[in-house]
Design an enzyme around this catalytic site. Structure first.
Site, PDB file in Angstrom:
ATOM      1  N   HIS A  77      10.398   8.788  13.816  1.00 24.28           N
ATOM      2  CA  HIS A  77       9.278   7.893  13.484  1.00 24.28           C
ATOM      3  C   HIS A  77       7.941   8.652  13.406  1.00 24.28           C
ATOM      4  O   HIS A  77       7.035   8.409  14.210  1.00 24.28           O
ATOM      5  CB  HIS A  77       9.186   6.730  14.481  1.00 24.28           C
ATOM      6  CG  HIS A  77       8.467   5.542  13.915  1.00 24.28           C
ATOM      7  ND1 HIS A  77       8.775   4.253  14.248  1.00 24.28           N
ATOM      8  CD2 HIS A  77       7.431   5.449  13.036  1.00 24.28           C
ATOM      9  CE1 HIS A  77       7.971   3.411  13.613  1.00 24.28           C
ATOM     10  NE2 HIS A  77       7.130   4.128  12.864  1.00 24.28           N
ATOM     11  N   ARG A 103       0.839  -1.217   0.000  1.00 31.10           N
ATOM     12  CA  ARG A 103       0.000   0.000   0.000  1.00 31.10           C
ATOM     13  C   ARG A 103       0.866   1.257   0.000  1.00 31.10           C
ATOM     14  O   ARG A 103       0.686   2.159  -0.833  1.00 31.10           O
ATOM     15  CB  ARG A 103      -0.909  -0.002   1.241  1.00 31.10           C
ATOM     16  CG  ARG A 103      -2.018  -1.024   1.193  1.00 31.10           C
ATOM     17  CD  ARG A 103      -2.707  -1.124   2.544  1.00 31.10           C
ATOM     18  NE  ARG A 103      -1.845  -1.727   3.534  1.00 31.10           N
ATOM     19  CZ  ARG A 103      -2.020  -2.949   4.053  1.00 31.10           C
ATOM     20  NH1 ARG A 103      -3.056  -3.666   3.712  1.00 31.10           N
ATOM     21  NH2 ARG A 103      -1.179  -3.441   4.928  1.00 31.10           N
TER      22      ARG A 103
HETATM   23  P1  NAP Z   1       1.735  -3.785   3.009  1.00 33.45           P
HETATM   24  O1  NAP Z   1       0.730  -3.275   2.049  1.00 33.45           O
HETATM   25  O2  NAP Z   1       1.511  -5.106   3.662  1.00 33.45           O
HETATM   26  O3  NAP Z   1       3.153  -3.808   2.256  1.00 33.45           O
HETATM   27  C1  NAP Z   1       4.254  -4.487   2.749  1.00 33.45           C
HETATM   28  C2  NAP Z   1       5.122  -4.884   1.582  1.00 33.45           C
HETATM   29  O4  NAP Z   1       6.250  -5.629   2.066  1.00 33.45           O
HETATM   30  C3  NAP Z   1       4.397  -5.748   0.570  1.00 33.45           C
HETATM   31  O5  NAP Z   1       4.582  -5.221  -0.709  1.00 33.45           O
HETATM   32  C4  NAP Z   1       5.072  -7.093   0.702  1.00 33.45           C
HETATM   33  O6  NAP Z   1       5.029  -7.713  -0.561  1.00 33.45           O
HETATM   34  C5  NAP Z   1       6.477  -6.677   1.140  1.00 33.45           C
HETATM   35  N1  NAP Z   1       7.177  -7.805   1.720  1.00 33.45           N
HETATM   36  C6  NAP Z   1       6.748  -8.635   2.696  1.00 33.45           C
HETATM   37  N2  NAP Z   1       7.651  -9.601   2.874  1.00 33.45           N
HETATM   38  C7  NAP Z   1       8.644  -9.361   1.997  1.00 33.45           C
HETATM   39  C8  NAP Z   1       9.841 -10.039   1.673  1.00 33.45           C
HETATM   40  N3  NAP Z   1      10.178 -11.153   2.315  1.00 33.45           N
HETATM   41  N4  NAP Z   1      10.647  -9.513   0.721  1.00 33.45           N
HETATM   42  C9  NAP Z   1      10.284  -8.387   0.091  1.00 33.45           C
HETATM   43  N5  NAP Z   1       9.148  -7.723   0.322  1.00 33.45           N
HETATM   44  C10 NAP Z   1       8.344  -8.218   1.257  1.00 33.45           C
HETATM   45  O7  NAP Z   1       1.982  -2.759   4.188  1.00 33.45           O
HETATM   46  P2  NAP Z   1       1.967  -1.157   4.117  1.00 33.45           P
HETATM   47  O8  NAP Z   1       0.678  -0.670   4.607  1.00 33.45           O
HETATM   48  O9  NAP Z   1       2.468  -0.716   2.789  1.00 33.45           O
HETATM   49  O10 NAP Z   1       3.068  -0.855   5.242  1.00 33.45           O
HETATM   50  C11 NAP Z   1       4.413  -1.263   5.025  1.00 33.45           C
HETATM   51  C12 NAP Z   1       5.231  -1.097   6.282  1.00 33.45           C
HETATM   52  O11 NAP Z   1       5.486   0.284   6.499  1.00 33.45           O
HETATM   53  C13 NAP Z   1       4.554  -1.541   7.579  1.00 33.45           C
HETATM   54  O12 NAP Z   1       4.744  -2.927   7.789  1.00 33.45           O
HETATM   55  C14 NAP Z   1       5.219  -0.715   8.642  1.00 33.45           C
HETATM   56  O13 NAP Z   1       6.286  -1.422   9.206  1.00 33.45           O
HETATM   57  C15 NAP Z   1       5.758   0.487   7.875  1.00 33.45           C
HETATM   58  N6  NAP Z   1       5.105   1.761   8.272  1.00 33.45           N
HETATM   59  C16 NAP Z   1       5.878   2.737   8.809  1.00 33.45           C
HETATM   60  C17 NAP Z   1       5.298   3.944   9.152  1.00 33.45           C
HETATM   61  C18 NAP Z   1       6.133   5.053   9.742  1.00 33.45           C
HETATM   62  O14 NAP Z   1       5.628   5.787  10.578  1.00 33.45           O
HETATM   63  N7  NAP Z   1       7.356   5.220   9.318  1.00 33.45           N
HETATM   64  C19 NAP Z   1       3.928   4.165   8.964  1.00 33.45           C
HETATM   65  C20 NAP Z   1       3.174   3.131   8.407  1.00 33.45           C
HETATM   66  C21 NAP Z   1       3.781   1.930   8.065  1.00 33.45           C
HETATM   67  P3  NAP Z   1       5.074  -9.296  -0.796  1.00 33.45           P
HETATM   68  O15 NAP Z   1       4.241  -9.901   0.301  1.00 33.45           O
HETATM   69  O16 NAP Z   1       4.553  -9.518  -2.150  1.00 33.45           O
HETATM   70  O17 NAP Z   1       6.514  -9.652  -0.687  1.00 33.45           O
END
Ligand code: NAP
Length: 324
Positions: A290, A161
């Site tokens: 963060h 996302r």
């Molecule tokens: P999401 O839609 O679940 O995206 C996570 C991505 O990680 C997916 O594209 C997934 O793709 C990939 N992934 C998972 N396992 C992987 C692997 N082994 N190798 C490569 N890619 C992998 O989650 P989101 O909503 O985008 O959020 C992503 C992350 O951002 C969260 O988990 C959180 O830790 C972080 N975040 C940080 C903040 C902040 O304040 N800085 C705010 C919000 C979120 P595949 O499953 O196809 O591999």
């Protein structure tokens, strides 16, 4: 005397009010009474006997804490989309449902990712410091220069996302190419004009490398010495996922030795980052505390969703955002 209402424990007293108002209407809500994470021993004491825990990413929800809470615990609801602080397998074993906050923070986090990227590449913190402290002597043709986004290749690791929302935004900067790496092929890539490549290819070809992958065992410290060595020495690395995706010592070394050009980090290990961390002294590194999702609207919606997840679980209903 018991009120007969479900008991909810909220791990901080500064969660956005809209969610707490919802809970207070139906539940017996208790709070950690300070706007900072509860010390572990306090947390273990306070969760005892509760039916629901409203927590944040700074609270480790593991076997010890679930034991301390007791068998009546029905739901753990975190005000975050990341859930690497929750022992999901242990919750599942005990039939404890997990709520989280996907989607509602995507735009806010993508905005912050772009802000951090530009702040790092165009050296905004350094430039502001120079302007305020007398370093601004005259306009100078090569002073405070950094790599531009227009015409650049941007690599996004973790094209979920947030990764996709970042992709849509960087496209608007007239970038030449967007590459992405994750396990699955993403249909949205076509509309964004992003191409799926291997991790190594992304590292080798990208002028900007952005990490928005979830922290899971396979992504832990995927940005290590070998990964930084594969990147261009003109590359900017941006991390808004979790600090754990980076081998931080290797990053410090890469920045000190100009193996890469610079780094922008919203997340580190540990958090807060100790004041004596070399990352704070490096001119080619920008560290934020963060704040990825810290848009007012996003945090309010996250709080509401966290509460709605709890209420649905306590009432045996479908949760609006249950981690399946
Ligand atoms: P999401 O839609 O679940 O995206 C996570 C991505 O990680 C997916 O594209 C997934 O793709 C990939 N992934 C998972 N396992 C992987 C692997 N082994 N190798 C490569 N890619 C992998 O989650 P989101 O909503 O985008 O959020 C992503 C992350 O951002 C969260 O988990 C959180 O830790 C972080 N975040 C940080 C903040 C902040 O304040 N800085 C705010 C919000 C979120 P595949 O499953 O196809 O591999």
């Amino acid at each position: 005397m018991s009120s007969g209402k479900s008991k909810v424990f909220v791990t901080r007293n500064d969660m956005p009010k809209c969610g707490l108002d919802l809970l207070n209407k139906e539940c017996d809500v208790s709070y950690w009474d300070k706007p900072s994470p509860a010390p572990r021993q306090e947390l273990l004491k306070r969760v005892a006997g509760t039916n629901a825990i409203y927590c944040a990413l700074s609270d480790k929800i593991d076997r010890e804490l679930l034991d301390a809470a007791g068998p009546q615990l029905k739901v753990v609801s975190t005000i975050s989309v990341g859930y690497d602080h929750v022992d999901v397998a242990e919750c599942r074993k005990r039939g404890i449902r997990i709520g989280y906050t996907p989607d509602v923070l995507t735009d806010a986090t993508a905005e912050l990712t772009l802000a951090l990227l530009l702040c790092t590449s165009r050296r905004l913190t350094e430039a502001i410091h120079e302007a305020k402290t007398g370093g601004w002597v005259s306009w100078a043709p090569t002073w405070m220069t950094g790599p531009g986004l227009a015409g650049a290749t941007v690599g996004i690791v973790g094209f979920g996302r947030i990764g996709q929302a970042v992709g849509r935004r960087v496209k608007a900067f007239n970038t030449a190419k967007i590459l992405y790496f994750n396990r699955s092929e993403k249909a949205e890539a076509k509309e964004i004009g992003a191409e799926k490549v291997t991790f190594d290819e992304l590292l080798e070809k990208s002028d900007f490398v952005i990490c928005t992958a979830a922290l899971v065992p396979e992504t832990k410290e995927m940005f290590n010495k070998a990964a930084f060595a594969k990147m261009k020495n003109t590359a900017v690395f941006v991390n808004t996922s979790r600090g754990g995706t980076v081998d931080q010592d290797a990053l410090i070394e890469a920045l000190q030795n100009n193996v890469i050009w610079g780094a922008g980090l919203d997340v580190t290990t540990p958090e807060p980052l100790p004041l004596d961390s070399p990352l704070f002294r490096l001119k080619n590194c920008v560290v934020l505390p963060h704040i990825g999702s810290a848009a007012i609207e996003a945090r309010d919606t996250m709080s509401t969703l966290t509460a709605q997840n709890i209420l649905a679980a306590l009432n045996g209903k479908d949760m609006p955002a249950e981690l399946k």
